[in-house]
Design a protein around this motif. Structure first.
Motif, PDB file in Angstrom:
ATOM      1  N   SER A 113       7.232  -3.361  -9.725  1.00  0.00           N
ATOM      2  CA  SER A 113       7.775  -4.701  -9.526  1.00  0.00           C
ATOM      3  C   SER A 113       8.183  -5.077  -8.146  1.00  0.00           C
ATOM      4  O   SER A 113       7.971  -5.989  -7.662  1.00  0.00           O
ATOM      5  CB  SER A 113       8.439  -5.194 -10.727  1.00  0.00           C
ATOM      6  N   MET A 114       9.242  -4.004  -7.686  1.00  0.00           N
ATOM      7  CA  MET A 114       9.649  -4.492  -6.468  1.00  0.00           C
ATOM      8  C   MET A 114       8.971  -4.694  -5.257  1.00  0.00           C
ATOM      9  O   MET A 114       9.185  -5.455  -4.330  1.00  0.00           O
ATOM     10  CB  MET A 114      10.878  -3.330  -6.125  1.00  0.00           C
ATOM     11  N   TYR A 115       7.673  -3.728  -5.318  1.00  0.00           N
ATOM     12  CA  TYR A 115       6.678  -4.002  -4.137  1.00  0.00           C
ATOM     13  C   TYR A 115       6.141  -5.353  -4.308  1.00  0.00           C
ATOM     14  O   TYR A 115       6.061  -6.160  -3.244  1.00  0.00           O
ATOM     15  CB  TYR A 115       5.500  -2.828  -4.434  1.00  0.00           C
ATOM     16  N   GLY A 123       1.260  -3.614  -5.082  1.00  0.00           N
ATOM     17  CA  GLY A 123       1.424  -3.532  -6.617  1.00  0.00           C
ATOM     18  C   GLY A 123       0.294  -4.659  -7.303  1.00  0.00           C
ATOM     19  O   GLY A 123      -0.006  -4.239  -8.340  1.00  0.00           O
ATOM     20  N   PHE A 124       0.080  -5.623  -6.519  1.00  0.00           N
ATOM     21  CA  PHE A 124      -1.234  -6.533  -7.492  1.00  0.00           C
ATOM     22  C   PHE A 124      -2.532  -5.679  -7.362  1.00  0.00           C
ATOM     23  O   PHE A 124      -3.247  -5.642  -8.269  1.00  0.00           O
ATOM     24  CB  PHE A 124      -1.374  -7.642  -6.433  1.00  0.00           C
ATOM     25  N   TRP A 278       5.940   7.614  11.758  1.00  0.00           N
ATOM     26  CA  TRP A 278       6.507   6.125  11.772  1.00  0.00           C
ATOM     27  C   TRP A 278       5.512   5.388  10.354  1.00  0.00           C
ATOM     28  O   TRP A 278       5.819   4.951   9.502  1.00  0.00           O
ATOM     29  CB  TRP A 278       6.208   5.167  12.829  1.00  0.00           C
ATOM     30  N   HIS A 279       4.087   5.868  10.543  1.00  0.00           N
ATOM     31  CA  HIS A 279       3.285   5.355   9.561  1.00  0.00           C
ATOM     32  C   HIS A 279       3.459   5.873   8.098  1.00  0.00           C
ATOM     33  O   HIS A 279       3.503   5.062   7.221  1.00  0.00           O
ATOM     34  CB  HIS A 279       1.871   5.788  10.135  1.00  0.00           C
ATOM     35  N   ILE A 280       3.714   7.244   8.075  1.00  0.00           N
ATOM     36  CA  ILE A 280       3.902   7.848   6.857  1.00  0.00           C
ATOM     37  C   ILE A 280       5.050   7.244   6.118  1.00  0.00           C
ATOM     38  O   ILE A 280       5.443   7.024   4.923  1.00  0.00           O
ATOM     39  CB  ILE A 280       4.495   9.549   6.861  1.00  0.00           C
ATOM     40  N   ASP A 281       6.360   7.190   6.914  1.00  0.00           N
ATOM     41  CA  ASP A 281       7.692   6.541   6.586  1.00  0.00           C
ATOM     42  C   ASP A 281       7.330   5.019   6.054  1.00  0.00           C
ATOM     43  O   ASP A 281       8.277   4.461   5.075  1.00  0.00           O
ATOM     44  CB  ASP A 281       8.649   6.513   7.497  1.00  0.00           C
ATOM     45  N   SER A 282       6.651   4.472   6.657  1.00  0.00           N
ATOM     46  CA  SER A 282       6.440   3.041   6.143  1.00  0.00           C
ATOM     47  C   SER A 282       5.353   2.528   5.313  1.00  0.00           C
ATOM     48  O   SER A 282       5.633   1.314   4.712  1.00  0.00           O
ATOM     49  CB  SER A 282       6.254   2.137   7.680  1.00  0.00           C
ATOM     50  N   ALA A 283       4.633   3.565   4.970  1.00  0.00           N
ATOM     51  CA  ALA A 283       3.282   2.995   4.121  1.00  0.00           C
ATOM     52  C   ALA A 283       2.971   3.983   3.011  1.00  0.00           C
ATOM     53  O   ALA A 283       2.121   3.745   2.156  1.00  0.00           O
ATOM     54  CB  ALA A 283       2.133   2.754   5.321  1.00  0.00           C
ATOM     55  N   MET A 284       3.330   5.224   3.466  1.00  0.00           N
ATOM     56  CA  MET A 284       2.577   6.375   2.388  1.00  0.00           C
ATOM     57  C   MET A 284       2.917   6.030   0.943  1.00  0.00           C
ATOM     58  O   MET A 284       2.306   6.304   0.100  1.00  0.00           O
ATOM     59  CB  MET A 284       2.932   7.693   2.846  1.00  0.00           C
ATOM     60  N   SER A 285       4.118   5.654   0.738  1.00  0.00           N
ATOM     61  CA  SER A 285       4.552   5.510  -0.731  1.00  0.00           C
ATOM     62  C   SER A 285       3.923   4.634  -1.405  1.00  0.00           C
ATOM     63  O   SER A 285       3.548   4.683  -2.552  1.00  0.00           O
ATOM     64  CB  SER A 285       6.213   5.169  -0.639  1.00  0.00           C
ATOM     65  N   ARG A 286       3.533   3.435  -0.811  1.00  0.00           N
ATOM     66  CA  ARG A 286       2.714   2.178  -1.262  1.00  0.00           C
ATOM     67  C   ARG A 286       1.239   2.648  -1.572  1.00  0.00           C
ATOM     68  O   ARG A 286       0.715   2.445  -2.496  1.00  0.00           O
ATOM     69  CB  ARG A 286       2.745   1.105  -0.227  1.00  0.00           C
TER      70      ARG A 286
END
Length: 292
Positions: A113-115, A123-124, A278-286
């Motif tokens: 939900s927070m995404y 999330g969508f 930087w890319h891992i920290d900013s995008a990998m979790s999503r």
């Protein structure tokens, strides 16, 4: 409630999705001049337009002509999230039973939900993929599955890749017409390529990547482990348990899809032309949301 109360401060949400929504709101279209404007290259003009177009529909307050209302536009995303979550809840209950299905749908909804509140598209995309997966396994729901895949493929470019995988593994694979769901995305992709719009992966530094491949692979592996242990994986535990209750084709298909998405995510970071850490920290979790 949160979407209407607080402005979005996430980078992609503001610099891509909300920025493009404002362009569509004020221009009524994504003008070729805007797509090719070098001053807008940082905003990823090649990205699909489904989410910005949806947000732009809700950005008009009263009276007309008062300008773009950012909070209303974000509330439009909240309505979309609620609609997709309700479909996931309905399909999960039908597939897994009322209790297991409700818990699975609730876990996913709370976990992502927070995404979505922050205005991000990930999330969508996950909700669309899960709706498509469950609808395709439910008799009489195949049209909903194809509509969800069409939306996923025009929401983000990785959504197109994942939609192809879902269609290739579909129980309805004998119906060639199911591939028509990808036409909107392919048409937009062709338009973007015809204009040679800038893309993150247009130029991959192969020599640099190959020279540093062992260290890059280790960094990516650590990133997968670190981000995979986060809330995105834990919140999807109920889904894994629900699928474990299935037998035969459905369970095997779910494992294949998760393995494919995880492999795609790993490859995307191995080949990224951006700064790797930087890319891992900013995008990998999503991106790991979808594998989860």
């Amino acid at each position: 409630v949160l979407a209407g109360e607080f402005p979005t401060v996430k980078w992609d949400a503001r610099s891509i999705w909300l920025f493009r929504a404002k362009e569509l709101f004020f221009e009524g279209r994504f003008a070729r001049a805007d797509a090719l404007n070098p001053a807008y290259a940082w905003s990823h003009p090649d990205y699909p337009l489904l989410l910005p177009g949806w947000s732009a529909l809700f950005g008009q307050p009263e009276p007309p002509g008062a300008g773009f209302h950012e909070r209303l536009a974000l509330l439009g995303g909240g309505l979309l999230f609620a609609a997709l979550a309700s479909q996931l809840w309905r399909l999960a209950r039908a597939r897994f039973g009322r209790l297991d299905g409700s818990l699975a749908a609730l876990a996913v909804t709370l976990g992502i939900s927070m995404y979505s509140v922050g205005g991000l598209a990930d999330g969508f995309l996950l909700l669309l993929l899960l709706v498509a997966l469950l609808a395709d396994e439910t008799t009489g729901e195949e049209p909903l599955a194809w509509c969800a895949l069409a939306a996923a493929s025009i929401l983000k470019w990785e959504g197109l890749v994942f939609a192809v995988a879902l269609l290739a593994l579909s129980p309805s694979r004998r119906r060639p017409s199911r591939w028509l769901a990808l036409l909107p995305s392919l048409a937009y992709l062709g338009w973007a390529r015809s204009l040679a719009l800038p893309s993150d992966y247009a130029v991959i530094p192969w020599s640099e990547i190959l020279a540093t491949l062992p260290s890059r692979a280790g960094t990516v592996l650590v990133g997968v482990i670190r981000n995979g242990a986060g809330s995105s994986f834990l919140a999807s535990g109920a889904v894994a348990l629900a699928f474990a209750a299935c037998r035969g084709r459905a369970l095997g298909r779910a494992w294949l899809l998760s393995a494919f998405v995880l492999a795609f995510t790993t490859l995307a970071f191995l080949l990224t032309p951006q700064d790797l850490v930087w890319h891992i920290d900013s995008a990998m979790s999503r991106l790991l949301l979808h594998a989860a």
